[in-house]
Write a protein that holds these residues in place. Structure first.
Motif, PDB file in Angstrom:
ATOM      1  N   HIS A 196       0.820  -1.218   0.000  1.00 15.69           N
ATOM      2  CA  HIS A 196       0.000   0.000   0.000  1.00 15.69           C
ATOM      3  C   HIS A 196       0.851   1.264   0.000  1.00 15.69           C
ATOM      4  O   HIS A 196       1.910   1.299   0.614  1.00 15.69           O
ATOM      5  CB  HIS A 196      -0.866   0.080   1.270  1.00 15.69           C
ATOM      6  N   LEU A 215     -12.423  -0.754  10.072  1.00 12.59           N
ATOM      7  CA  LEU A 215     -11.005  -0.885   9.733  1.00 12.59           C
ATOM      8  C   LEU A 215     -10.265  -1.856  10.655  1.00 12.59           C
ATOM      9  O   LEU A 215      -9.434  -2.641  10.200  1.00 12.59           O
ATOM     10  CB  LEU A 215     -10.325   0.489   9.780  1.00 12.59           C
ATOM     11  N   SER A 252     -12.594  -7.015  -2.138  1.00 15.03           N
ATOM     12  CA  SER A 252     -11.818  -8.219  -2.428  1.00 15.03           C
ATOM     13  C   SER A 252     -12.023  -8.638  -3.890  1.00 15.03           C
ATOM     14  O   SER A 252     -11.085  -9.019  -4.598  1.00 15.03           O
ATOM     15  CB  SER A 252     -12.244  -9.322  -1.467  1.00 15.03           C
TER      16      SER A 252
HETATM   17  C1  HEC Z   1       0.533  -8.532   0.730  1.00 16.37           C
HETATM   18  C2  HEC Z   1      -0.197  -7.336   0.404  1.00 16.37           C
HETATM   19  C3  HEC Z   1      -0.866  -6.530   1.492  1.00 16.37           C
HETATM   20  C4  HEC Z   1      -0.355  -6.133   2.728  1.00 16.37           C
HETATM   21  C5  HEC Z   1       0.993  -6.487   3.324  1.00 16.37           C
HETATM   22  C6  HEC Z   1      -1.363  -5.279   3.315  1.00 16.37           C
HETATM   23  N1  HEC Z   1      -2.449  -5.175   2.495  1.00 16.37           N
HETATM   24 FE1  HEC Z   1      -4.151  -4.082   2.848  1.00 16.37          FE
HETATM   25  N2  HEC Z   1      -4.945  -4.706   1.093  1.00 16.37           N
HETATM   26  C7  HEC Z   1      -4.320  -5.526   0.169  1.00 16.37           C
HETATM   27  C8  HEC Z   1      -5.246  -5.795  -0.935  1.00 16.37           C
HETATM   28  C9  HEC Z   1      -4.948  -6.636  -2.172  1.00 16.37           C
HETATM   29  C10 HEC Z   1      -6.446  -5.115  -0.639  1.00 16.37           C
HETATM   30  C11 HEC Z   1      -7.758  -5.119  -1.454  1.00 16.37           C
HETATM   31  C12 HEC Z   1      -8.803  -5.915  -0.708  1.00 16.37           C
HETATM   32  C13 HEC Z   1      -8.550  -7.389  -0.663  1.00 16.37           C
HETATM   33  O1  HEC Z   1      -8.101  -7.957  -1.660  1.00 16.37           O
HETATM   34  O2  HEC Z   1      -8.826  -7.965   0.410  1.00 16.37           O
HETATM   35  C14 HEC Z   1      -6.221  -4.423   0.636  1.00 16.37           C
HETATM   36  C15 HEC Z   1      -7.171  -3.609   1.250  1.00 16.37           C
HETATM   37  C16 HEC Z   1      -6.949  -2.873   2.398  1.00 16.37           C
HETATM   38  C17 HEC Z   1      -7.892  -1.945   2.985  1.00 16.37           C
HETATM   39  C18 HEC Z   1      -9.250  -1.524   2.435  1.00 16.37           C
HETATM   40  C19 HEC Z   1      -9.062  -0.149   1.811  1.00 16.37           C
HETATM   41  C20 HEC Z   1     -10.275   0.580   1.334  1.00 16.37           C
HETATM   42  O3  HEC Z   1     -10.233   1.826   1.261  1.00 16.37           O
HETATM   43  O4  HEC Z   1     -11.251  -0.033   1.016  1.00 16.37           O
HETATM   44  C21 HEC Z   1      -7.307  -1.476   4.135  1.00 16.37           C
HETATM   45  C22 HEC Z   1      -7.911  -0.478   5.101  1.00 16.37           C
HETATM   46  C23 HEC Z   1      -6.002  -2.100   4.242  1.00 16.37           C
HETATM   47  N3  HEC Z   1      -5.826  -2.943   3.176  1.00 16.37           N
HETATM   48  C24 HEC Z   1      -5.122  -1.825   5.273  1.00 16.37           C
HETATM   49  C25 HEC Z   1      -3.880  -2.457   5.417  1.00 16.37           C
HETATM   50  C26 HEC Z   1      -2.973  -2.199   6.520  1.00 16.37           C
HETATM   51  C27 HEC Z   1      -3.219  -1.201   7.635  1.00 16.37           C
HETATM   52  C28 HEC Z   1      -1.875  -2.996   6.330  1.00 16.37           C
HETATM   53  C29 HEC Z   1      -0.655  -3.137   7.214  1.00 16.37           C
HETATM   54  C30 HEC Z   1      -0.903  -3.421   8.607  1.00 16.37           C
HETATM   55  C31 HEC Z   1      -2.099  -3.754   5.099  1.00 16.37           C
HETATM   56  N4  HEC Z   1      -3.331  -3.401   4.577  1.00 16.37           N
HETATM   57  C32 HEC Z   1      -1.203  -4.661   4.564  1.00 16.37           C
HETATM   58  C33 HEC Z   1      -3.032  -6.029   0.267  1.00 16.37           C
HETATM   59  C34 HEC Z   1      -2.188  -5.910   1.361  1.00 16.37           C
END
Ligand code: HEC
Ligand code: HEC
Length: 315
Positions: free
Chosen positions: A163, A186, A208
């Protein structure tokens, strides 16, 4: 035979209609250069005063918004956000409140295709990001700093592989997320997004799907405070300057148990009355100075005259 052909034609026609209507909801955004350029033009003329891709202005950063909201929702929100708010749409009401009830104008004059073009531009621009636009680390100093700095550390360590605030990486840009998603959503999402998806949470399932069912790892070892700190940091990093309309000055009210963003008000200001004393003092001094200067010039002139006069008599 002829009738059979005719029936076949009707059958095909119906099949076409059905596939057309079922694809209506998930209409793809245009991706050709012409549409994106037209969208950019429309964005600059209609949205740019209040929105940027990567930072908050008067309204939220719109980075990756076409993947964070259903197109049908975006279409009706952009055309008339107030009617959606009046109808009680949960997300519209939440975000309206997060922006201190700032009214976004309605854009009924834009056609569906215009809006698709704007969204296509936003999605294209979401890939690049403009980090240099982001507000400086200075926001992280002062009384607000400690929790947000802890959040910065965690974000860089745990989340930054996937991100950024201002652009889509593997997951969506998170710049305006602290104000566009409630913290009560969140925390469980970051703790374990897959569990939330399995429970049937509509937004978790939607996003997702947008990211091809990519599994964001679970962060069960992060405490609630850790997660709040991360969003506090993101909020500080992407919030616009405090003075813009006052609408984006406040933190997400959901984060309120945390220390609030306190902006150093600078040295105390003088009241108007006190000021008028100084103003009078300054203007008096100026007048006196001018008088003095005038007087000196006169004296010099008189001396010069006197010299000339004496020289004349002495001849
Ligand atoms: C390995 C990759 C990866 C990591 C590491 C990761 N994320 Fe994500 N994140 C994603 C993906 C891909 C999505 C899209 C939703 C899904 O596929 O579940 C997402 C979606 C989100 C969303 C939803 C955003 C929205 O506006 O709808 C949030 C909030 C979020 N992540 C927070 C975090 C936080 C905070 C961390 C660290 C603690 C983190 N993510 C670490 C891949 C990651
Ligand atoms: C006068 C300021 C203003 C203008 C102009 C404006 N917006 Fe907004 N917009 C806002 C505000 C404020 C919000 C936050 C929600 C609210 O207060 O209703 C918002 C919210 C949004 C959202 C929801 C974001 C989310 O995370 O769910 C979208 C999408 C959006 N605007 C798109 C646009 C587009 C596209 C245009 C141009 C056609 C535009 N806006 C023009 C002020 C504006």
């Amino acid at each position: 035979m002829k009738i059979f052909d005719y029936l076949l034609f009707i059958l095909l026609f119906f099949l076409l209609c059905i596939s057309e209507s079922s694809s209506g909801q998930s209409k793809e955004l245009p991706s050709d250069k012409a549409s994106i350029n037209k969208g950019r033009e429309l964005f600059l003329n209609n949205c740019n005063v209040c929105h940027a891709i990567s930072i908050e202005k008067i309204g939220p950063a719109l980075s990756s918004i076409p993947k964070r909201r259903p197109l049908s929702w975006l279409l009706s929100f952009i055309k008339n956000s107030q009617s959606m708010i009046a109808a009680g749409d949960t997300h519209a009401v939440f975000i309206f409140k997060s922006y201190n009830n700032t009214v976004m104008p309605s854009f009924k004059k834009l056609s569906d295709d215009d809006i698709y073009d704007v969204l296509a531009y936003i999605q294209a621009a979401s890939k690049t990001g403009v980090s240099k636009d982001l507000y400086p680390e200075a926001l992280l100093s002062g009384s607000y700093g400690e929790a947000a700095l802890h959040g910065k550390f965690l974000f860089e360590q745990q989340c930054a592989v996937c991100h950024a605030f201002d652009k889509e990486v593997i997951g969506p840009a998170l710049g305006s997320t602290p104000k566009t998603r409630p913290i009560s959503w969140l925390i469980p999402f970051v703790h374990n997004s897959q569990e939330l998806i399995k429970k049937g949470d509509p937004y978790a399932n939607f996003i997702s799907e947008q990211y091809d069912h990519y599994k964001m790892p679970a962060f069960t070892y992060l405490s609630e405070k850790d997660i709040r700190d991360i969003f506090l940091y993101l909020n500080a990093k992407t919030s616009g300057p405090i003075h813009i309309s006052g609408s984006n000055a406040a933190l997400n009210p959901d984060l309120s148990p945390m220390p609030k963003l306190k902006v150093d008000p600078g040295p105390p200001r003088m009241s108007f009355e006190e000021g008028s004393h100084y103003r009078r003092f300054i203007s008096l001094n100026l007048m006196q100075g001018l008088f003095l200067l005038g007087a000196l010039i006169h004296i010099a002139f008189i001396i010069a005259m006197a010299f000339g006069f004496f020289k004349l008599i002495n001849k």
